[in-house]
Design an enzyme around this catalytic site. Structure first.
Site: not given
Length: 507
Positions: A79, A167, A169
């Site tokens: 990001c 993202h 994660e």
């Protein structure tokens, strides 16, 4: 030497999730501020740049020097991290026509690129940014796109540098674990040798080397973190460890007695101190949540200090501090998020050195270590419980009578979760005593008594949480039992708020 991935934190709310995902791959990692990269640490095999609340072109945006990283070590920007790499290389980052937030799908993928290995076209990813990369330098190559984001991922040709604007994660990114595996294992060459067993072996060796024959005192809370820390230290130094368990009067029902019994079964040397009267006196009339926390924190320090001074030749203070405590206590902007219960004021006051054997672990890793140490499952799976205890679940001032009411209601709720086989599917649960009273009818009499709220959430780390859809029949049974058996309560509510925007605890 333990190899590691370094995660540079630019202030994202999901930086901890990056660390958790890397650890779940069996690879050790550390989260450090964006401007503190350890250039002299030869054990670093790769670096990840996190997201950020800033735009890369903001005057106050966090910046780091990339020239000593790029071309020397594998780099992955996520990001803001991806936008920062592109922007500082001559690319263009601009406000998106509309904020790109939520689910998206990869429409184009370069499967020849190692970062994109085994990631399918159409895979769902999670976007969360107000800016977007509108042009990339000539040496950059787009390796993934979505319908709205042409440069969803890129590679810098001639060096091991990548960037993704989504993202990986976040749980909603279906390909996130695979992408991080591609980077950590295939690109960085991670050996995936970070396990509970290896942590115990290396930590026990280090504790024995560091502590020698010194005596250590540890403050137990009854929770999994301090309990695992105590058992780990007991394995390393045995009788040289003394544990102190302070009852501030706001533990769960019968918890003081039950926890002491558990600790005796683990072979720990524990001193139990009932200081509830002292804490109730100090909290009288206090209603502000942070002030409650600070009073309890100071009170714990005072009681612990008195008891510890009764011991002879103690040189170390041990705490059950875990990695999120280290990261959350202060944000990288220096803003306090909230006080937590670790006794950080004690080493200076008592002239002790600090020992924190779990400070590198996330909560789920602490539990794995506890199981590897042979601790009983009911201690390992115990829900998180706030250091100030029921004080932050009582809205308004604290009195012994309010604590009694809440202990009785909470005991019914937690016991019922266990009896109905729901406890292990809930990450954290408890009852909140509200500051309002409501009219009710019991028999032929009108009542004017207190309302309580049940709270049960699912989470992996406490950073985000969703309310649990407990069965209506279960909620009805618990409500009925609380109202019938707990004198002073005539209404039960169920909290269906998620985090964010709400927090898990009410105070």
């Amino acid at each position: 030497m333990q190899e590691k991935i370094i995660i540079l934190d630019f202030g994202s709310q999901t930086t901890q999730l990056i660390g958790r995902r890397v650890r779940e791959l069996g690879e050790y990692c550390e989260i450090i501020p964006y401007n503190k990269f350890p250039y002299d640490d030869s054990s670093v095999i790769g670096v990840i740049l996190s997201g950020s609340p800033f735009s890369v072109y903001d005057e106050k945006a966090f910046r780091t020097e990339l020239s000593r990283l790029r071309g020397h070590i594998p780099v992955l920007g996520i990001c803001y991290g991806a936008q920062f790499i592109a922007y500082t290389s001559g690319g263009t980052v601009e406000p998106a026509p509309s904020r790109e937030y939520g689910r998206a799908h990869l429409t184009e993928i370069d499967h020849a690129d190692p970062l994109m290995k085994d990631i399918e076209r159409g895979a769902q990813v999670w976007m969360s940014h107000g800016d977007t990369i509108t042009s990339i330098p000539a040496s950059f190559k787009t390796i993934a796109s979505t319908a709205e984001v042409p440069v969803a991922a890129y590679r810098v040709e001639g060096e091991k540098t990548w960037g993704v604007q989504f993202h990986p994660e976040v749980y909603h990114s279906e390909c996130g674990t695979q992408l991080l595996r591609n980077f950590v294992v295939d690109i960085c060459g991670g050996r995936q040798d970070w396990t509970a067993e290896s942590f115990i072996d290396s930590t026990v060796r280090e504790l024995r080397r560091t502590l020698g024959d010194d005596k250590v005192v540890l403050g137990l809370s009854g929770g999994v973190d301090s309990s695992v820390a105590a058992v780990l230290l007991n394995r390393a130094i045995g009788k040289n460890l003394t544990c102190i368990f302070v009852d501030h009067g706001m533990l769960r029902k019968d918890e003081f007695r039950n926890v002491l019994k558990d600790y005796e079964g683990l072979g720990l040397n524990v001193i139990g101190v009932d200081a509830s009267e002292e804490f109730f006196t100090n909290l009288a009339g206090v209603t502000e949540p942070e002030r409650k926390r600070k009073i309890i924190g100071k009170g714990f320090i005072d009681v612990f200090d008195r008891e510890a001074h009764k011991l002879k030749d103690v040189k170390w203070l041990a705490q059950g501090t875990i990695y999120p405590d280290c990261i959350e206590s202060l944000s990288i902007t220096g803003t306090t998020i909230k006080s937590h219960h670790n006794v950080g004021g004690l080493p200076e006051k008592m002239n002790l050195s600090l020992c924190e054997p779990l400070r590198l672990l996330f909560k789920d890793e602490v539990r794995r270590v506890g199981r590897q140490l042979g601790m009983p499952e009911h201690l390992i799976t115990r829900h998180p419980f706030p250091g100030p205890g029921l004080a932050v679940r009582i809205l308004g001032d604290i009195t012994p009578e309010k604590v009694r009411i809440l202990q009785e209601a909470d005991d019914i709720f937690i016991r019922s979760l266990r009896e109905d086989g729901l406890y292990d599917s809930v990450w954290q649960a408890g009852v909140i005593l509200l500051s309002v009273q409501s009219v009710g009818v019991m028999g032929d009499e009108r009542t004017y008594e207190r309302a309580v709220a049940l709270r049960a959430v699912t989470s992996t780390d406490g950073m985000t949480a969703d309310w649990v859809h407990l069965p209506y029949e279960f909620l009805a049974k618990v409500s009925n039992e609380i109202i019938n058996k707990v004198k002073g309560v005539n209404r039960v509510c169920y909290d269906i708020s998620s985090k964010p925007p709400a927090t898990i605890e009410w105070e």
